[in-house]
Design a protein around this motif. Sequence first.
Motif, PDB file in Angstrom:
ATOM      1  N   ILE A 120      42.595   0.418  41.666  1.00  0.00           N
ATOM      2  CA  ILE A 120      43.838   0.003  43.064  1.00  0.00           C
ATOM      3  C   ILE A 120      43.035   0.330  43.807  1.00  0.00           C
ATOM      4  N   GLY A 121      41.854   0.864  44.020  1.00  0.00           N
ATOM      5  CA  GLY A 121      40.804   1.086  45.092  1.00  0.00           C
ATOM      6  C   GLY A 121      41.235   2.539  45.735  1.00  0.00           C
ATOM      7  N   PHE A 122      41.548   3.511  45.199  1.00  0.00           N
ATOM      8  CA  PHE A 122      41.108   4.746  45.324  1.00  0.00           C
ATOM      9  C   PHE A 122      40.281   5.311  45.213  1.00  0.00           C
ATOM     10  N   LYS A 123      39.122   5.598  45.856  1.00  0.00           N
ATOM     11  CA  LYS A 123      38.353   6.839  45.768  1.00  0.00           C
ATOM     12  C   LYS A 123      38.389   7.763  45.639  1.00  0.00           C
ATOM     13  N   VAL A 124      38.220   8.534  44.035  1.00  0.00           N
ATOM     14  CA  VAL A 124      38.641   9.545  43.538  1.00  0.00           C
ATOM     15  C   VAL A 124      37.308  10.495  43.814  1.00  0.00           C
ATOM     16  N   THR A 125      37.476  11.652  44.711  1.00  0.00           N
ATOM     17  CA  THR A 125      36.369  13.118  44.437  1.00  0.00           C
ATOM     18  C   THR A 125      37.446  14.021  43.373  1.00  0.00           C
ATOM     19  N   HIS A 126      36.643  14.117  42.459  1.00  0.00           N
ATOM     20  CA  HIS A 126      37.665  15.146  41.546  1.00  0.00           C
ATOM     21  C   HIS A 126      36.801  16.496  41.804  1.00  0.00           C
TER      22      HIS A 126
ATOM     23  N   ASP B 198      56.986   5.675  49.038  1.00  0.00           N
ATOM     24  CA  ASP B 198      56.886   6.059  51.030  1.00  0.00           C
ATOM     25  C   ASP B 198      55.096   6.489  50.489  1.00  0.00           C
ATOM     26  N   ILE B 199      55.218   6.697  49.525  1.00  0.00           N
ATOM     27  CA  ILE B 199      53.284   6.996  49.878  1.00  0.00           C
ATOM     28  C   ILE B 199      52.451   5.523  50.246  1.00  0.00           C
ATOM     29  N   TYR B 200      53.439   4.484  49.476  1.00  0.00           N
ATOM     30  CA  TYR B 200      52.502   3.527  50.005  1.00  0.00           C
ATOM     31  C   TYR B 200      53.009   2.857  51.762  1.00  0.00           C
ATOM     32  N   ARG B 201      54.249   2.763  51.744  1.00  0.00           N
ATOM     33  CA  ARG B 201      54.115   2.651  52.586  1.00  0.00           C
ATOM     34  C   ARG B 201      53.608   2.439  53.758  1.00  0.00           C
ATOM     35  N   ALA B 202      53.548   5.165  53.141  1.00  0.00           N
ATOM     36  CA  ALA B 202      52.508   5.067  54.907  1.00  0.00           C
ATOM     37  C   ALA B 202      50.863   5.115  55.166  1.00  0.00           C
ATOM     38  N   ILE B 203      50.147   4.304  53.735  1.00  0.00           N
ATOM     39  CA  ILE B 203      48.914   4.439  53.195  1.00  0.00           C
ATOM     40  C   ILE B 203      49.236   3.018  54.279  1.00  0.00           C
ATOM     41  N   ALA B 204      50.372   1.928  54.212  1.00  0.00           N
ATOM     42  CA  ALA B 204      49.942   0.911  54.493  1.00  0.00           C
ATOM     43  C   ALA B 204      50.170   0.779  55.978  1.00  0.00           C
ATOM     44  N   ARG B 205      51.037   1.423  56.692  1.00  0.00           N
ATOM     45  CA  ARG B 205      51.358   1.925  58.461  1.00  0.00           C
ATOM     46  C   ARG B 205      50.099   2.437  59.593  1.00  0.00           C
ATOM     47  N   HIS B 206      50.192   3.251  58.335  1.00  0.00           N
ATOM     48  CA  HIS B 206      49.374   4.292  59.244  1.00  0.00           C
ATOM     49  C   HIS B 206      47.911   3.907  59.053  1.00  0.00           C
ATOM     50  N   ARG B 207      47.185   3.276  57.982  1.00  0.00           N
ATOM     51  CA  ARG B 207      45.734   2.606  57.613  1.00  0.00           C
ATOM     52  C   ARG B 207      45.659   4.362  57.275  1.00  0.00           C
TER      53      ARG B 207
ATOM     54  N   ILE C 136      52.596   8.483  39.454  1.00  0.00           N
ATOM     55  CA  ILE C 136      53.201   8.024  40.096  1.00  0.00           C
ATOM     56  C   ILE C 136      52.971   6.656  40.798  1.00  0.00           C
ATOM     57  N   LEU C 137      51.469   6.794  41.791  1.00  0.00           N
ATOM     58  CA  LEU C 137      50.922   5.344  41.621  1.00  0.00           C
ATOM     59  C   LEU C 137      51.202   4.818  40.953  1.00  0.00           C
ATOM     60  N   LEU C 138      50.773   4.605  39.498  1.00  0.00           N
ATOM     61  CA  LEU C 138      50.530   3.240  38.703  1.00  0.00           C
ATOM     62  C   LEU C 138      51.982   3.382  37.949  1.00  0.00           C
ATOM     63  N   ASP C 139      53.068   4.416  38.599  1.00  0.00           N
ATOM     64  CA  ASP C 139      53.878   4.168  38.328  1.00  0.00           C
ATOM     65  C   ASP C 139      54.508   3.877  36.267  1.00  0.00           C
ATOM     66  N   GLY C 140      53.223   4.115  35.899  1.00  0.00           N
ATOM     67  CA  GLY C 140      53.486   4.437  34.165  1.00  0.00           C
ATOM     68  C   GLY C 140      52.719   3.343  33.666  1.00  0.00           C
ATOM     69  N   ASP C 141      52.482   2.012  34.821  1.00  0.00           N
ATOM     70  CA  ASP C 141      52.412   0.391  33.690  1.00  0.00           C
ATOM     71  C   ASP C 141      50.603   0.162  34.106  1.00  0.00           C
ATOM     72  N   GLY C 142      50.061   0.917  33.855  1.00  0.00           N
ATOM     73  CA  GLY C 142      48.523   1.459  33.532  1.00  0.00           C
ATOM     74  C   GLY C 142      47.722   0.826  34.921  1.00  0.00           C
ATOM     75  N   ASP C 143      48.481  -0.697  36.027  1.00  0.00           N
ATOM     76  CA  ASP C 143      47.393  -1.421  36.491  1.00  0.00           C
ATOM     77  C   ASP C 143      48.879  -0.925  38.500  1.00  0.00           C
ATOM     78  N   GLY C 144      49.464  -0.422  37.954  1.00  0.00           N
ATOM     79  CA  GLY C 144      49.824  -0.459  39.871  1.00  0.00           C
ATOM     80  C   GLY C 144      50.231  -1.612  39.803  1.00  0.00           C
ATOM     81  N   ASP C 145      51.274  -2.625  39.230  1.00  0.00           N
ATOM     82  CA  ASP C 145      52.281  -3.854  39.430  1.00  0.00           C
ATOM     83  C   ASP C 145      51.041  -4.973  39.612  1.00  0.00           C
ATOM     84  N   GLY C 146      49.641  -4.575  39.594  1.00  0.00           N
ATOM     85  CA  GLY C 146      48.372  -5.771  40.001  1.00  0.00           C
ATOM     86  C   GLY C 146      48.300  -5.372  41.822  1.00  0.00           C
ATOM     87  N   ARG C 147      49.337  -4.256  42.157  1.00  0.00           N
ATOM     88  CA  ARG C 147      48.671  -3.686  43.456  1.00  0.00           C
ATOM     89  C   ARG C 147      46.990  -3.380  43.802  1.00  0.00           C
ATOM     90  N   GLN C 148      46.374  -3.876  45.136  1.00  0.00           N
ATOM     91  CA  GLN C 148      45.671  -3.603  45.576  1.00  0.00           C
ATOM     92  C   GLN C 148      44.865  -3.211  47.030  1.00  0.00           C
TER      93      GLN C 148
END
Length: 577
Positions: free
Chosen positions: A320-326, A261-270, A283-295
Motif C-alpha cells: 500500500i505504501g507503508f514503509k515498516v520498521t520492526h 480516521d487513519i486514512y483521512r488524517a494521513i491524506a489531510r495532514h500529509r 485494520i488498515l487492510l480491513d481484512g481483505d489483504g490488499d486494502g481495497d486497492g488503496r495506494q
Amino acid sequence: MDQLPKRPANYVPLSPVGFLARANAVYADRASVVYGGVRFTWRQTYERCRRLASALLSLGVRRGDVVSVLAPNVPAMYEMHFAVPMAGAVLNAINTRLDAAAVATILRHSGAKLFFVDYDYVRLAGDALRLLAAAAGGTVPLVAVVDDIDSPTGARLGELEYEALVAHGDPDADLPPLADEWDAVTLNYTSGTTSAPKGVVYSHRGAYLSTTSLLLQWGVATDPVYLWTLPMFHCNGWTFTWGMAARGGVNVCIRDARRADIYRAIARHRVTHMCCAPVVFSILLDGDGDGDGRQLEAPVHVLTGGAPPPAALLERVERIGFKVTHAYGLTEATGPALACEWRDQWDRLPLPERARLKARQGISVLSLADADVKNVDTMASVPRDGKSLGEIVLRGSSVMKGYLNNPEANDGAFRGGWFLTGDVGVVHPDGYIEIKDRSKDVIISGGENICSKEVEEVLFRHPAVADAAVVAMPHPRWGETPCAFVVPRDGKAHGLSEDDVLAFCARRMARFMVPKKVEVIGALPRNALGKVEKVKLREAARKLAPTVPAQIKPKGKTTTSTVVGGGRCEEQPVSRL
C-alpha cells in the motif's frame, strides 16, 4: 583529572522534558498539536504546559507525587507528558481499556494524588473511585475532568476541570529544577498478559536516552508529521511524546485508531510517521489483504512492535505504501529495545524474503549497552545459528528503574547484571535477534519444542486466513499439542475448514508441528495494546482437548530440555510412535 568538578556549564541532568523548552526556542511558530479543528504551535504548547505545571503546584502536588490520567490520544494527554514532570511529579498514564477494578488497583498501588479523566471515561473512573473509597485504607485522589477541547460536552467529575486549570496557571511561575536525572519521570503498568500488572518506573535519564536513541535509529528528521495511532499510555507512546518536541514535529491526535480516521488524517495532514501494533495493519487492510486497492500518495514510515508481526502481513501492508520498521520492546525497557535496522543489500531481494527479514526483531537500540540471548540456567550466550533458543536479556540506561513496591519481582527480573525479558529468541549469524515466543507460550509436545510463532507464520500464508494464533492444547498422549484459532479473511467461515487448514499446514511444516485442532472464530481476543490474550485461548483450547485414554504414553526416549534453559525451535532427535 578525576578531581575536576561538575559545573552548571558542563553537567545538566538529562531529561526529555527539556525538549519542550528547546522546541519553544527554535520551533516556536511551527504547528505542535493538531486535533480536529484545534491547532497549537510549539510556543502555545510550551506556555500551556507551564501553566498546567503551575496549577499542579498550587494544588499541592510536589516532587515524587503521582499524577494519573485516563484519556485517549488528545492534546491534554500530550501536554501532561511535559507539565507533570515540570512540576516535579510522576506521570501515570492508565490503559483506557481496563475495567473499574483494575483502574482502582492502579490508583491505590500508585498512591495517585491527582487523577485526570477524559469525558469519555467519566463513568469508568467514577466506578473505580467508588471501589477505591470502599477499600480498606483507600485514599481517593483529587479528580479533574478533561473535556473535549474541540467540542466541549460539559462533562464533570469532581470540582476541577483541565482547561480551567490551564487558564488559571501562571506561565512565569518558578518551577522546581530537576536535581537528579535518576528521579522518576513516569510510572507505567504492564499489560498483565502473563502475570499480574506491575508498576514500572522510568527515570528522566532513561527516558531521555531512549527518546534520542529511537529518533536516530528510526531516522526521524526535523519537522515530521506524526499520527498518534499508538496509545500514549503505552510506554509513553514509545517516548515519541517527547521525541516530537525534540524534532519540532506535528502531533496529529485522533481519539480512536479507526481505519477511516487513519486514512483521512494521513491524506489531510500529509502524515510522514506513525507507530502501531501489528493489529493496526489488519485494520488498515480491513481484512481483505490488499486494502481495497488503496495506494498512499506518499510513503508513511511505520514503527511497529508489541507482538511479532507475521511476514505475510508486512508484505501486504508495504504494498500500500507503508514503509515498516520492526522493533521489539516491553514496558520495562522504556518501549523498543531492539530495532530491525535495514541493510541496503536486502533491497535487492524479492518482497517475500524482505518481509521475512523485516519480521526479525533486530539489534539493540543505541540506549542499551547490550542485548543478548542466553541460557538462563548458566547465563551463557546461545550460539548465533538462528536455531538455538534462549531468553532475551538486556542491560543499559533505558531499562526501568524497577517495579514500584515489588522487591520480589525486581529480584526475579534482574540477574547477573542483566534484565530478563521472559521472551524466547534466537540469534542469527548476522547478530540479528528474532523472538520466537514468550517462554510460557512455547509448546512442548512429546519432548519437542514448538514455537507458536512459527506455526502462526504458516497460517498467515493461507489465502483465506486474516488472523491467527496458536496455543498449547492438553493431550494425554503427547502432553500438549498445537491448537490453532483462525479468523477468516471475509469475516465468514465458509471456504475455511479445519481439514483445509490442516492439509495446508501439513505441506509446509514438520508433522509434529501441525495443529491437532483448528477452530474458526470471528475475532481473536486482544488487549488494548493489540496483543493476543493467549490466556483466554488456552482456556478455550482446554475445552477442545481430545479424550485419548490417559494410560497411552509416547514410546521411546524423548528430549527434556527446557526452552529458557536452551533448546531449538526445530525437530529434535526423538523416537516416535
